[in-house]
Design a protein around this motif. Structure first.
Motif, PDB file in Angstrom:
ATOM      1  N   PRO A   1       0.734  -1.253  -0.103  1.00  0.00           N
ATOM      2  CA  PRO A   1       0.070   0.087  -0.512  1.00  0.00           C
ATOM      3  C   PRO A   1       0.796   1.650   0.068  1.00  0.00           C
ATOM      4  O   PRO A   1       0.472   2.249  -1.072  1.00  0.00           O
ATOM      5  CB  PRO A   1      -0.856  -0.213   0.694  1.00  0.00           C
ATOM      6  N   ALA A   2       2.237   0.955   0.933  1.00  0.00           N
ATOM      7  CA  ALA A   2       2.811   2.332   0.798  1.00  0.00           C
ATOM      8  C   ALA A   2       3.561   3.155  -0.677  1.00  0.00           C
ATOM      9  O   ALA A   2       3.325   4.353  -0.978  1.00  0.00           O
ATOM     10  CB  ALA A   2       4.026   2.309   1.723  1.00  0.00           C
ATOM     11  N   ALA A   3       3.680   2.231  -1.513  1.00  0.00           N
ATOM     12  CA  ALA A   3       3.820   2.324  -2.602  1.00  0.00           C
ATOM     13  C   ALA A   3       3.453   2.970  -3.879  1.00  0.00           C
ATOM     14  O   ALA A   3       3.392   3.396  -4.632  1.00  0.00           O
ATOM     15  CB  ALA A   3       4.149   0.801  -3.946  1.00  0.00           C
ATOM     16  N   VAL A   4       2.022   2.810  -3.238  1.00  0.00           N
ATOM     17  CA  VAL A   4       1.083   3.843  -4.187  1.00  0.00           C
ATOM     18  C   VAL A   4       0.578   4.820  -4.216  1.00  0.00           C
ATOM     19  O   VAL A   4       0.934   5.585  -2.270  1.00  0.00           O
ATOM     20  CB  VAL A   4      -0.039   3.182  -4.249  1.00  0.00           C
ATOM     21  N   ARG A   5       0.368   6.093  -4.609  1.00  0.00           N
ATOM     22  CA  ARG A   5       0.728   7.413  -4.574  1.00  0.00           C
ATOM     23  C   ARG A   5      -0.534   7.406  -4.320  1.00  0.00           C
ATOM     24  O   ARG A   5      -1.369   7.110  -4.047  1.00  0.00           O
ATOM     25  CB  ARG A   5       1.139   8.513  -5.710  1.00  0.00           C
ATOM     26  N   PRO A   6      -0.550   9.110  -3.177  1.00  0.00           N
ATOM     27  CA  PRO A   6      -1.671   9.327  -2.608  1.00  0.00           C
ATOM     28  C   PRO A   6      -2.834   8.770  -3.067  1.00  0.00           C
ATOM     29  O   PRO A   6      -3.812   8.959  -2.746  1.00  0.00           O
ATOM     30  CB  PRO A   6      -1.477  10.982  -1.796  1.00  0.00           C
ATOM     31  N   HIS A   7      -3.313   9.705  -4.291  1.00  0.00           N
ATOM     32  CA  HIS A   7      -4.542   9.722  -4.589  1.00  0.00           C
ATOM     33  C   HIS A   7      -4.084   9.088  -5.949  1.00  0.00           C
ATOM     34  O   HIS A   7      -5.262   9.655  -6.846  1.00  0.00           O
ATOM     35  CB  HIS A   7      -4.503  11.635  -4.939  1.00  0.00           C
ATOM     36  N   GLN A   8      -3.477   8.741  -6.366  1.00  0.00           N
ATOM     37  CA  GLN A   8      -3.612   6.935  -7.944  1.00  0.00           C
ATOM     38  C   GLN A   8      -4.656   6.705  -7.727  1.00  0.00           C
ATOM     39  O   GLN A   8      -5.255   6.483  -9.142  1.00  0.00           O
ATOM     40  CB  GLN A   8      -1.983   6.556  -7.544  1.00  0.00           C
ATOM     41  N   ARG A   9      -5.154   5.912  -6.550  1.00  0.00           N
ATOM     42  CA  ARG A   9      -6.381   4.973  -7.295  1.00  0.00           C
ATOM     43  C   ARG A   9      -7.589   5.685  -8.208  1.00  0.00           C
ATOM     44  O   ARG A   9      -8.999   5.453  -8.620  1.00  0.00           O
ATOM     45  CB  ARG A   9      -6.631   4.725  -5.719  1.00  0.00           C
ATOM     46  N   GLN A  10      -7.784   7.023  -6.611  1.00  0.00           N
ATOM     47  CA  GLN A  10      -9.207   7.975  -6.512  1.00  0.00           C
ATOM     48  C   GLN A  10      -9.390   8.465  -8.392  1.00  0.00           C
ATOM     49  O   GLN A  10     -10.000   8.299  -8.800  1.00  0.00           O
ATOM     50  CB  GLN A  10      -9.127   8.639  -6.219  1.00  0.00           C
ATOM     51  N   PHE A  11      -7.740   8.591  -8.907  1.00  0.00           N
ATOM     52  CA  PHE A  11      -7.394   9.372  -9.851  1.00  0.00           C
ATOM     53  C   PHE A  11      -8.079   8.272 -11.048  1.00  0.00           C
ATOM     54  O   PHE A  11      -8.514   8.644 -11.823  1.00  0.00           O
ATOM     55  CB  PHE A  11      -6.604  10.437 -10.028  1.00  0.00           C
ATOM     56  N   GLU A  12      -7.575   7.353 -11.382  1.00  0.00           N
ATOM     57  CA  GLU A  12      -7.360   6.504 -11.800  1.00  0.00           C
ATOM     58  C   GLU A  12      -9.542   5.941 -12.560  1.00  0.00           C
ATOM     59  O   GLU A  12      -9.384   5.902 -13.322  1.00  0.00           O
ATOM     60  CB  GLU A  12      -6.764   4.644 -11.773  1.00  0.00           C
ATOM     61  N   GLU A  13      -9.504   5.994 -10.676  1.00  0.00           N
ATOM     62  CA  GLU A  13     -11.870   6.032 -11.233  1.00  0.00           C
ATOM     63  C   GLU A  13     -12.062   7.157 -11.552  1.00  0.00           C
ATOM     64  O   GLU A  13     -13.020   6.890 -12.712  1.00  0.00           O
ATOM     65  CB  GLU A  13     -12.142   5.743 -10.298  1.00  0.00           C
ATOM     66  N   ILE A  14     -11.703   8.193 -11.678  1.00  0.00           N
ATOM     67  CA  ILE A  14     -12.549   9.148 -12.461  1.00  0.00           C
ATOM     68  C   ILE A  14     -11.737   9.482 -13.944  1.00  0.00           C
ATOM     69  O   ILE A  14     -12.162   9.388 -14.961  1.00  0.00           O
ATOM     70  CB  ILE A  14     -11.825  10.678 -11.686  1.00  0.00           C
ATOM     71  N   VAL A  15     -10.314   8.963 -14.291  1.00  0.00           N
ATOM     72  CA  VAL A  15     -10.143   9.039 -15.497  1.00  0.00           C
ATOM     73  C   VAL A  15     -11.044   7.752 -16.324  1.00  0.00           C
ATOM     74  O   VAL A  15     -11.189   8.594 -16.626  1.00  0.00           O
ATOM     75  CB  VAL A  15      -8.548   8.414 -15.626  1.00  0.00           C
ATOM     76  N   ARG A  16     -11.499   6.598 -15.687  1.00  0.00           N
ATOM     77  CA  ARG A  16     -12.180   5.494 -16.315  1.00  0.00           C
ATOM     78  C   ARG A  16     -13.708   5.706 -16.376  1.00  0.00           C
ATOM     79  O   ARG A  16     -14.402   5.630 -17.039  1.00  0.00           O
ATOM     80  CB  ARG A  16     -12.057   4.202 -15.279  1.00  0.00           C
ATOM     81  N   PHE A  17     -14.299   6.994 -15.194  1.00  0.00           N
ATOM     82  CA  PHE A  17     -15.314   7.546 -15.767  1.00  0.00           C
ATOM     83  C   PHE A  17     -16.064   8.798 -16.936  1.00  0.00           C
ATOM     84  O   PHE A  17     -16.220   8.232 -16.941  1.00  0.00           O
ATOM     85  CB  PHE A  17     -15.584   8.214 -14.270  1.00  0.00           C
ATOM     86  N   VAL A  18     -14.312   9.463 -16.391  1.00  0.00           N
ATOM     87  CA  VAL A  18     -14.500  10.314 -17.758  1.00  0.00           C
ATOM     88  C   VAL A  18     -14.710   9.571 -19.283  1.00  0.00           C
ATOM     89  O   VAL A  18     -15.160   9.745 -20.079  1.00  0.00           O
ATOM     90  CB  VAL A  18     -13.453  11.448 -17.486  1.00  0.00           C
ATOM     91  N   HIS A  19     -13.715   8.785 -19.276  1.00  0.00           N
ATOM     92  CA  HIS A  19     -14.208   7.909 -20.828  1.00  0.00           C
ATOM     93  C   HIS A  19     -15.092   7.007 -21.245  1.00  0.00           C
ATOM     94  O   HIS A  19     -15.088   6.421 -22.229  1.00  0.00           O
ATOM     95  CB  HIS A  19     -12.594   6.664 -20.770  1.00  0.00           C
TER      96      HIS A  19
END
Length: 300
Positions: free
Chosen positions: A185-203
């Motif tokens: 878990p420490a390897a994931v940047r703080p907001h990476q997962r939220q942004f990946e979900e948002i990017v998917r939502f936009v597409h």
């Protein structure tokens, strides 16, 4: 038990063993199969499942994977979800000596040398997520390869080889970068997962009204902080990113030459034709009409 389909290299042209395939729409399902050539797959838009060497994986925009010879796999889309999937089929001999400098491990994965293909596939990190700031580069390389493959103008084989080598180099660098990062878990940047979900939502929802406030709400952030963090992560502000997705889709529809500009404007999420034209020109340097004329000349 489902029969395993085998796809032979004879499906590729002997004089230039390469094929470009693009699947778009709402429904796609491959049979479980293997092949004796290499396949690279990239998800341009949407979500699909990948049955890969005995595992079930979910792939979304930006995911790229290498399927070496003799590895069982099957791609399948989810019901009622739009998708855009690119497949590159080729024999490693297509690149000759261009391949070996990338890395010996990559060369072995693509050629199937150095051991059992199934074991190699398990640990070879052939599944790589291309970060958002590199996705436009990958997609432009793929578009260039598609154009060269379809039009076959003089020199197209060399152009495909060079672009394929660039694609593999980018893939290998991202694979190495991922391998250097610590796991957990420490390897994931703080907001990476939220942004990946948002990017998917936009597409998946670019044709709807998507505001900065809605994106911030999905991330659980204040709009100002969300806008700053999103741009730091992707290189684009949230609204710029939404426009980028819409304009890329508009370019696809314009190339199909089957819709009016007004229809395309509304189909990709703009509510005013003048706004669509301004945004298109800002991001491409051409008006939509000028872009269509350019595409028509290339096709002719």
């Amino acid at each position: 038990m489902t029969a395993l389909l085998f796809m032979h290299r004879e499906m590729l042209r002997p004089e230039f063993p390469f094929k470009f395939i693009r699947h778009q729409g709402h429904s796609f399902r491959q049979p479980l199969h293997t092949h004796d050539y290499v396949q690279i797959a990239y998800v341009v838009r949407g979500v699909c499942s990948h049955h890969f060497n005995g595992r079930l994986l979910t792939a979304s925009k930006g995911d790229m994977f290498v399927i070496p010879p003799s590895v069982e796999h099957r791609l399948e889309t989810f019901e009622d979800k739009t998708f855009d999937l690119v497949l590159l089929d080729f024999l490693p001999l297509l690149l000759d000596e261009r391949l070996k400098p990338l890395s010996q491990s990559l060369y072995e994965r693509l050629t199937g040398e150095g051991g059992d293909a199934g074991q190699a596939a398990e640990g070879m990190q052939s599944w790589v997520h291309i970060p958002m700031n590199k996705q436009p580069l990958v997609e432009q390389l793929l578009q260039d390869i598609q154009d060269e493959f379809e039009h076959k103008e003089e020199g197209y084989q060399l152009s495909i080889r060079l672009n394929l080598a660039k694609l593999l180099l980018l893939l290998e660098r991202e694979r190495r970068k991922a391998a250097r990062q610590p796991s957990g878990p420490a390897a994931v940047r703080p907001h990476q997962r939220q942004f990946e979900e948002i990017v998917r939502f936009v597409h998946e929802n670019y044709d709807q009204d998507i505001s900065l406030e809605e994106g911030a709400g999905m991330a659980g952030m204040a709009p100002t902080y969300f806008s700053h963090s999103f741009k730091k992560e992707t290189g684009l502000s949230f609204i710029e990113f939404v426009h980028e997705v819409r304009i890329e889709r508009a370019k696809e529809l314009i190339r199909q030459q089957s819709r009016t500009m007004t229809d395309i404007c509304y189909e990709v999420g703009f509510r005013h034709l003048s706004h669509f034209i301004r945004t298109f020109k800002k991001r491409t340097g051409l008006t939509p009409t000028a872009y269509r004329k350019m595409v028509c000349k290339i096709v002719k």
